[in-house]
Design an enzyme around this catalytic site. Structure first.
Site, mmCIF file in Angstrom:
data_model
loop_
_atom_site.group_PDB
_atom_site.id
_atom_site.type_symbol
_atom_site.label_atom_id
_atom_site.label_comp_id
_atom_site.label_asym_id
_atom_site.label_seq_id
_atom_site.Cartn_x
_atom_site.Cartn_y
_atom_site.Cartn_z
ATOM 1 N N CYS A 190 -0.842 32.561 15.034
ATOM 2 C CA CYS A 190 -1.246 32.155 13.566
ATOM 3 C C CYS A 190 -0.958 30.776 13.100
ATOM 4 O O CYS A 190 -1.561 30.040 13.283
ATOM 5 C CB CYS A 190 -0.611 33.160 12.604
ATOM 6 N N HIS B 74 -0.801 38.463 14.863
ATOM 7 C CA HIS B 74 0.728 38.407 15.252
ATOM 8 C C HIS B 74 0.850 39.602 16.356
ATOM 9 O O HIS B 74 1.441 40.646 15.715
ATOM 10 C CB HIS B 74 1.295 38.580 13.856
ATOM 11 N N GLU C 75 3.550 39.812 17.998
ATOM 12 C CA GLU C 75 4.847 39.800 18.017
ATOM 13 C C GLU C 75 5.297 40.918 17.034
ATOM 14 O O GLU C 75 6.601 41.335 17.430
ATOM 15 C CB GLU C 75 5.606 38.528 17.497
#
Ligand code: GLN
Length: 196
Positions: A81, A177, A179
């Protein structure tokens, strides 16, 4: 081979989530806030967050030019991002002059900042991802999209017709994302690329 030492730029954003994801993917993950710490890593992750704030801090901490130079020298990197925005060579809607997002140039792409955000602030979608089986659950939060890819850039995933994951040699970026989802396949892909 011992675990590659992967730095996570720890100026702002979701640093902790990347450290956890990288560790689970088999890397020796460490934070990077200073030039000496940047010198000591084999690869760098730039987290999601706010690209204008990270740019400001990179300049304040004298990290901007050292980081551009290491990327020019072939530093493997992955950005999610805001990290994708920073790794680009060109940024559209970069922000107000003096506080704008600054391109680091690891990827020959043009990104539009907050591109999806103007239509819908955040959304989630299961999308195919080149090199991974099945789909990836992609979480977009005021995400950029890629408007131009250079000849050497491979598009790994798309959403709404726009490239949202790309790779150019050792440098990867996603507009979403991974993560924060618990699925470590994208981080694995990156960490495994460092072992070759
Ligand atoms: N819109 C943010 C920026 O411009 C990126 C958002 C994010 O990383 N989730 O940096």
């Amino acid at each position: 081979m011992s675990a590659p030492r992967v730095g996570v730029l720890a100026l702002q954003g979701d640093t902790r989530e990347h450290l956890a994801a990288l560790t689970e993917a088999g890397a020796d993950a460490v934070t990077v806030r200073r030039a000496a710490e940047l010198d000591a890593v084999d690869a760098l992750v730039i987290p999601g967050g706010e690209s204008t704030t990270m740019s400001h801090l990179l300049r304040e901490l004298d990290l901007l030019e050292p980081l551009r130079e290491r990327l020019r020298d072939g530093l493997p990197a992955y950005g999610s991002c805001a990290g994708m925005i920073l790794l680009a060579s060109e940024i559209v809607d970069a922000g107000v002059p003096g506080r704008e997002a600054l391109p680091l140039g690891g990827l020959d792409i043009t990104v539009r900042r907050n591109a999806f955000g103007r239509q819908v602030d955040s959304f989630e979608e299961d999308i195919p991802f080149s090199g991974l089986d099945g789909t990836v659950h992609a979480v977009f939060i005021r995400a950029p999209w890629v408007e131009r890819v250079g000849d050497d850039v491979e598009v790994l995933a798309r959403a709404a017709g726009h490239p949202v994951a790309v790779r150019q040699g050792p440098v990867f970026a996603t507009a979403f994302h991974p993560e924060i989802t618990g699925d470590r396949r994208v981080h694995h892909l990156f960490v495994d690329s460092l072992r070759r």
